[in-house]
Motif scaffolding. Structure first.
Motif, PDB file in Angstrom:
ATOM      1  N   SER A 198      -6.358  -0.707  78.264  1.00 46.18           N
ATOM      2  CA  SER A 198      -7.424  -0.576  79.251  1.00 46.18           C
ATOM      3  C   SER A 198      -7.230  -1.567  80.391  1.00 46.18           C
ATOM      4  N   GLN A 231      -8.846   4.861  81.312  1.00 41.93           N
ATOM      5  CA  GLN A 231      -9.288   3.465  81.252  1.00 41.93           C
ATOM      6  C   GLN A 231     -10.708   3.382  80.698  1.00 41.93           C
ATOM      7  N   LEU A 282     -10.636   4.075  76.921  1.00 37.11           N
ATOM      8  CA  LEU A 282     -10.047   2.987  76.153  1.00 37.11           C
ATOM      9  C   LEU A 282     -10.949   1.752  76.096  1.00 37.11           C
ATOM     10  N   SER A 283     -11.798   1.603  77.087  1.00 36.89           N
ATOM     11  CA  SER A 283     -12.643   0.390  77.141  1.00 36.89           C
ATOM     12  C   SER A 283     -13.915   0.522  76.317  1.00 36.89           C
TER      13      SER A 283
END
Length: 95
Positions: free
Chosen positions: A59, A90, A93-94
């Motif tokens: 991320s 992103q 994934l965060s």
């Protein structure tokens, strides 16, 4: 090669880790950009290697690209995706 869609880019639901790894490879292909990644993210080479499968590290790579639009666009073109797909990866994934 990736499956094409109407705009010639990859499908609309790519695996975020795969995109991040491809983006990391693209980022590291240029020494100056690689140095900037390490400097701005606070990562070092050992942390990057150790965290290659860590969603937080992946991320951070995508966030690095998102913070500099010219790199985001260039990376997306180089890995045959869209900037929006990189941003979406992103975000996923965060979580």
């Amino acid at each position: 090669m990736r499956p094409d869609t109407e705009n010639g880019k990859q499908d609309s639901n790519p695996d975020p880790a795969t995109l991040a790894l491809m983006a990391l490879g693209w980022t590291l292909s240029d020494g100056g950009r690689a140095d900037r990644l390490l400097s701005l993210t606070g990562l070092d080479v050992d942390a990057l290697r150790a965290g290659i499968g860590d969603p937080t590290i992946l991320s951070a790579v995508l966030a690095f690209l998102a913070d500099h639009e010219p790199d985001l666009i260039a990376c997306a073109e180089a890995i045959d995706t869209t900037p929006a797909a990189l941003i979406a990866a992103q975000e996923r994934l965060s979580r």
